[in-house]
Design an enzyme around this catalytic site. Structure first.
Site, PDB file in Angstrom:
ATOM      1  CE  LYS A 153       2.184  -2.975   1.396  1.00  0.00           C
ATOM      2  NZ  LYS A 153       2.667  -2.287   0.183  1.00  0.00           N
ATOM      3  CD  GLN A 174       3.807  -2.831  -3.371  1.00  0.00           C
ATOM      4  OE1 GLN A 174       2.902  -2.748  -2.538  1.00  0.00           O
ATOM      5  NE2 GLN A 174       5.069  -2.596  -3.069  1.00  0.00           N
ATOM      6  CG  ASP A 190       0.660   4.062  -0.768  1.00  0.00           C
ATOM      7  OD1 ASP A 190       1.285   3.522   0.158  1.00  0.00           O
ATOM      8  OD2 ASP A 190       0.413   3.501  -1.857  1.00  0.00           O
TER       9      ASP A 190
HETATM   10  N1  GUN Z   1       6.659   0.284  -2.895  1.00  0.00           N
HETATM   11  C1  GUN Z   1       7.584   0.372  -1.916  1.00  0.00           C
HETATM   12  N2  GUN Z   1       7.074   0.976  -0.824  1.00  0.00           N
HETATM   13  C2  GUN Z   1       5.794   1.273  -1.116  1.00  0.00           C
HETATM   14  C3  GUN Z   1       4.745   1.904  -0.374  1.00  0.00           C
HETATM   15  O1  GUN Z   1       4.898   2.337   0.771  1.00  0.00           O
HETATM   16  N3  GUN Z   1       3.561   2.013  -1.030  1.00  0.00           N
HETATM   17  C4  GUN Z   1       3.374   1.569  -2.313  1.00  0.00           C
HETATM   18  N4  GUN Z   1       2.188   1.749  -2.865  1.00  0.00           N
HETATM   19  N5  GUN Z   1       4.322   0.999  -3.014  1.00  0.00           N
HETATM   20  C5  GUN Z   1       5.524   0.833  -2.421  1.00  0.00           C
END
Ligand code: GUN
Length: 297
Positions: free
Chosen positions: A52, A96, A119
């Site tokens: 990311k 995350q 998110d």
């Molecule tokens: N863990 C797995 N998928 C995601 C996501 O889309 N966002 C976040 N913050 N954590 C994740």
């Protein structure tokens, strides 16, 4: 002929368009910023976060990173989020998931300023999405919608069957596909581990989305002829490779492709779209917070 949906190509188009949005913001003196927060030593989570960050750099978004020891007090994480909420150079915050067991995940989701919640997991943003007035669509469901659109897969009047009821994918995607608008208007069925006669339900799908986190469990027997199959699964399974594992989806690709009209591969399907839609939400967030009109793809 089965068409393989190329998530990398669609994601590249979206990233290219977002670069224009970033330039618009910079011309107004605003550099969009995304903060990633990692409180995990899971190698997959570490990899996702570093990808990311690299994505941000590619489109001109400034990335900020906060890392906490997995045994640090939960308060440290809540405090770090509070600091990022107050930092004007940060327009988007991504914590995350999953967080360690001693951290209250719901409190984490509530702690992020809803305007910076790229998110789309804050309860206020979930509520907005459910009533069809979304601010930030969660990245994976939004990426699935963009793939369907890119390949002219009609959702209007379609039977969409989603296998998996997570808060990250299954539930938000169901809510998006059922909305009364062009990229919705589907009849949605959400299946899960307690669903009876799952195969009968999946076979009836025009659009079948696998998001259950079970390696290769959807095979040709569970796919109706001519269906569009979207595989959200990313499962690490032991393999005789350099890394000792390989990534497989929730769909048995080689068998399911015999029945499907369109199908996403793993990797190279939904994964790159999730990452692209995070950039999309970050550019949108910067535009909203700086009151700059930004054209979004
Ligand atoms: N863990 C797995 N998928 C995601 C996501 O889309 N966002 C976040 N913050 N954590 C994740």
């Amino acid at each position: 002929m089965t068409e393989i949906i190329d998530g990398n190509a669609v994601a590249t188009d979206i990233r290219d368009s977002l670069t224009g949005g970033v330039e618009t913001l910079k011309a107004d003196g605003v550099t969009p910023g995304l903060a990633t927060v990692l409180m995990s030593d899971d190698p997959a989570s570490e990899t996702y976060v570093s990808m990311k960050q690299a994505d941000c750099e590619e489109v001109g978004i400034e990335s900020h990173h906060v890392e906490l020891d997995t045994d640090a007090p939960a308060e440290d994480l809540y405090d770090a989020i509070e600091d990022l909420n107050g930092d004007p150079s940060v327009h988007g915050i991504l914590v995350q998931m999953p967080v360690p067991a001693h951290v209250d995940e719901r409190r984490v989701l509530r702690a992020v300023d809803p305007m910076k919640d790229v998110d789309g997991f804050h309860p206020a943003n979930v509520g907005r999405l459910v009533v069809g007035n979304d601010r930030y669509r969660p990245c994976t469901p939004h990426g699935v919608q963009k793939l369907l659109e890119a390949y002219d897969v009609e959702t209007e009047g379609a039977d969409a069957v989603i296998v998996g009821r997570s808060n990250i994918v299954g539930k938000p995607l169901a809510n998006l596909l059922v909305q009364k608008r062009g990229d919705g208007n589907a009849t949605v069925t959400v299946c899960h581990s307690r669903t009876e006669d799952l195969a009968a339900k999946t076979r009836a799908a025009d659009v079948l989305v696998a998001a259950a986190g079970r390696p290769e469990f959807i095979d040709a027997e569970m796919v109706g002829a001519g269906a569009t199959v979207i595989d959200v699964g990313v499962n690490r399974v032991d393999a005789d490779t350099e890394k000792g594992y390989e990534l497989v989806g929730d769909v048995d690709f080689e068998s399911a492709r015999e029945k499907a009209a369109h199908i996403t591969p793993v990797p190279g399907g939904v994964g790159p779209m999730t990452r692209a839609m995070l950039l999309y939400n970050t550019v949108k967030a910067a535009g909203l917070q700086a009151d700059v009109d930004v054209a979004l793809p």
